[in-house]
Design a protein around this motif. Structure first.
Motif, short mmCIF file in Angstrom:
data_model
loop_
_atom_site.label_atom_id
_atom_site.label_comp_id
_atom_site.label_asym_id
_atom_site.label_seq_id
_atom_site.Cartn_x
_atom_site.Cartn_y
_atom_site.Cartn_z
N VAL A 142 0.85 -1.20 0.00
CA VAL A 142 0.00 0.00 0.00
C VAL A 142 0.88 1.25 0.00
O VAL A 142 0.68 2.18 -0.78
CB VAL A 142 -0.94 0.00 1.23
N HIS B 208 0.64 3.82 -2.94
CA HIS B 208 -0.25 4.93 -2.62
C HIS B 208 0.42 6.13 -1.94
O HIS B 208 -0.19 7.19 -1.85
CB HIS B 208 -1.39 4.46 -1.71
N GLU C 69 -12.96 7.35 -9.03
CA GLU C 69 -12.22 6.09 -9.09
C GLU C 69 -12.91 5.20 -10.11
O GLU C 69 -14.03 4.72 -9.87
CB GLU C 69 -12.16 5.39 -7.72
N CYS D 255 -13.61 0.25 -9.48
CA CYS D 255 -13.19 0.07 -8.08
C CYS D 255 -13.22 -1.39 -7.65
O CYS D 255 -12.68 -1.73 -6.61
CB CYS D 255 -14.05 0.90 -7.14
N GLN E 121 -8.76 -0.80 -3.40
CA GLN E 121 -8.04 0.48 -3.39
C GLN E 121 -8.88 1.59 -2.78
O GLN E 121 -8.35 2.56 -2.24
CB GLN E 121 -7.63 0.88 -4.81
N THR E 122 -10.21 1.46 -2.92
CA THR E 122 -11.11 2.52 -2.44
C THR E 122 -10.86 2.85 -0.98
O THR E 122 -10.78 4.03 -0.60
CB THR E 122 -12.58 2.08 -2.61
N THR F 98 -8.19 2.44 0.88
CA THR F 98 -6.93 3.16 1.07
C THR F 98 -7.04 4.60 0.58
O THR F 98 -6.69 5.54 1.30
CB THR F 98 -5.80 2.45 0.29
N LEU F 99 -7.54 4.75 -0.64
CA LEU F 99 -7.70 6.07 -1.25
C LEU F 99 -8.49 7.01 -0.37
O LEU F 99 -8.05 8.12 -0.05
CB LEU F 99 -8.50 5.92 -2.54
N CYS G 244 -6.74 1.94 -11.02
CA CYS G 244 -5.73 1.00 -10.51
C CYS G 244 -6.09 -0.44 -10.88
O CYS G 244 -7.17 -0.93 -10.51
CB CYS G 244 -5.64 1.14 -8.99
N LYS H 54 3.43 3.41 -11.93
CA LYS H 54 2.45 4.44 -11.58
C LYS H 54 2.67 5.64 -12.50
O LYS H 54 3.78 6.13 -12.64
CB LYS H 54 2.63 4.85 -10.12
#
Lengths: 276, 276
Positions: free
Chosen positions: B26, B30, B43, B46, B51-52, B54-55, B112, B263
């Motif tokens: 992560v 991120h 996003e 998803c 990831q949601t 964390t984001l 992502c 990334k």
């Protein structure tokens, strides 16, 4: 005067940026290596001195002993060091497998792009360990040709790269040694072994790397083994040339090229009680 | 009580170290993504919300709209967000190729592990660009299975990995998309495109990564396609199992495993006059 405008301008910070970009392979590999004043450092396998100049100028108050088995390379290294005005390097012809130094003679040892050419890298490392004082460090930098990938992908290009890997194997070396540094150093008795990959990522936003690394360093190195690869019957001329063309193709505006170096640092344990 | 001693001790800094190590994938992906208060972030794709969470928790004052084409995944994402107490995410079922939003609706877009599954990633990116306000950013994270190498090397392991790459290709996707992000984003009209590789390097000095990444993430993913690879006739059962065994072999004390995520960040140009 009608001077054509320069797209990046001329301000000092921009000049710095360009300079940083140009010098980045040295930066990438050497930035975290500096030796304290007065320390005795052995550079084992200095070749023509490509790393020696960087090493010695970045640690001007350390004393370097740079050895190589080839007298001719050593003479060239000596010429380069002299013309760079380096006064802290002593050159000496010697075999890495039979170094003429007392045990514990050095505070640090530095080895770069050498293990890949040795049939017995573990033995070389064990020997170097004996030359370190307890608590002294060994630093190793090696590439790994198996870490190469790119866009557009190309089977022919991978086959041309595989020729270099195979030629190095036939000569007793190992072009995939970068990824093996951790087990190699641990196996040779070093403690606290830390490996960090140094990935070279090249796309069109980094034109200095496209020219300086993809084209003039990596692809030139592959082109350099053409005659030997053909003579050894590893590949046909057309296929090899196709592979090289495809490597050059990765330098176009939509191309990408990736390669990874590995840097390892290990310590000669200060003693049995603190041995891990 | 005779509690057995815990080798790492229990002091707070050590707990922090363990936590840092456990959470590093992560962190690796991120750490440099945080959205300002009040910004509207889309996003796209998803899934089940991996990831949601964390984001949205890293940018608590931004407002997220997370979409996915699969109702079932979306429901799971919604459940997870609710149980994590996230109040800044709105979920919505939608197709990335026909998103129900006005042009310029978002300040930022985040994508992502989605492009790898699309037959027309460039079209998806161009569509997402239209949803950004001028000056807004797109962030993309993708893996690249062709970036995988390890020690000991194994032809069988590479063949097992190639099965996943081929299955993804047959399904219309591209498991080698990570290295292509720069040309993809540039081609879709984004400006100032910056790509940074995020290499996962795993050796025995990082036991959490050996378990958490090499074994339970990457190798488990390869094992997961066994039935499909055999059904598609891509490989024999014995050879596939040999490859998986060899991947597990890289988790031994002398093993090493490498994988790279990419990334990319691109900007929707603020306007023609400032277009680069």
């Amino acid at each position: 005067m009608n001077t054509p405008p320069y797209v990046h301008g001329y301000d000092p910070s921009e000049n710095q940026r360009l300079q940083d970009q140009a010098g980045t392979l040295v930066e990438l590999l050497h930035a975290d290596t500096r030796y304290p004043a007065g320390s005795r450092v052995l550079e084992a396998g200095c070749g023509v001195g490509a790393q020696t100049l960087t090493l010695a100028s970045r640690s001007p108050d350390a004393h370097f002993t740079s050895i190589d088995i080839a007298a001719e390379s050593l003479a060239e290294a000596q010429r380069r060091a002299a013309s760079a005005g380096l006064a802290n390097v002593e050159f000496r012809q010697a075999d890495i497998f039979g170094l003429p130094f007392e045990p514990g003679s050095f505070d640090h040892v530095f080895v770069c792009f050498v293990l890949e050419h040795l049939a017995r890298p573990a033995d070389a490392l064990a020997g170097l360990r004996g030359l370190l004082r307890p608590g002294g460090s060994l630093t190793v930098i090696e590439g790994d040709h198996g870490s190469t990938y790119f866009h557009p992908d190309s089977r022919a290009a991978h086959e041309a790269i595989a020729c270099l890997v195979e030629l190095q194997r036939l000569a007793g070396g190992n072009a995939l040694i970068g990824r093996q540094l951790h087990p190699l150093l641990c196996g040779a008795g070093f403690a606290d072994v830390r490996v960090s990959p140094r990935m070279v990522y090249v796309d069109a936003s980094r034109p200095e790397w496209v020219e300086g690394f993809t084209r003039k360093t990596f692809t030139a190195m592959i082109e350099g083994v053409r005659a030997n690869a053909l003579a050894a019957g590893l590949i046909g001329a057309e296929r090899f040339d196709e592979g090289v063309r495809d490597l050059h193709r990765t330098t176009a505006a939509d191309g990408v090229f990736c390669y990874t170096f590995f840097k390892a640092v290990g310590i000669r344990s200060p003693g049995a009680t603190r041995e891990r």
